[in-house]
Design a protein around this motif. Structure first.
Motif: not given
Length: 117
Positions: A23-41
């Motif tokens: 859960i802690v790792a998921l919350r940290k990941w959710l705070e990171l901006a989606p990166l190209e080239p797969d930003a939409e997915r």
């Protein structure tokens, strides 16, 4: 964590549960901006799990995604306005696709932003 569940009429299945560390790792990941080239997915995956994160952070990601779609739509509309209609049939079809897709993305993003507000 997982556990095996025996079933009589089907193969056994495995049930999984996220750990507190997960859960802690998921919350940290959710705070990171989606990166190209797969930003939409990546944005859509993050949105799927957004109940575990900060809705305002997710709203910002959706807002950025919408802004990029709006920029593309403006560029396509400008090209369309200045297009030479003679011999431009297939180019026009691809522009029409781009305009339709960006319009759908923009409408979807507005509704998500409102929902997250």
């Amino acid at each position: 964590m997982s556990r095996r569940v025996r079933q009589d009429t089907r193969p056994d299945k495995h049930l999984y549960r996220i750990t507190p560390e997960g859960i802690v790792a998921l919350r940290k990941w959710l705070e990171l901006a989606p990166l190209e080239p797969d930003a939409e997915r990546i944005l859509l995956i993050k949105l799927f799990f957004a109940e575990h994160g900060d809705p305002e952070v997710m709203r910002g990601f959706v807002r950025e995604f919408r802004a990029k779609a709006e920029l593309l739509a403006r560029d396509l509309a400008e090209i369309e306005a200045n297009a030479d209609r003679d011999g431009d049939r297939f180019h026009g079809m691809t522009r029409a696709y781009g305009l339709a897709v960006t319009a759908a993305i923009i409408a979807w993003a507005h509704s998500v932003e409102e929902e997250l507000a």
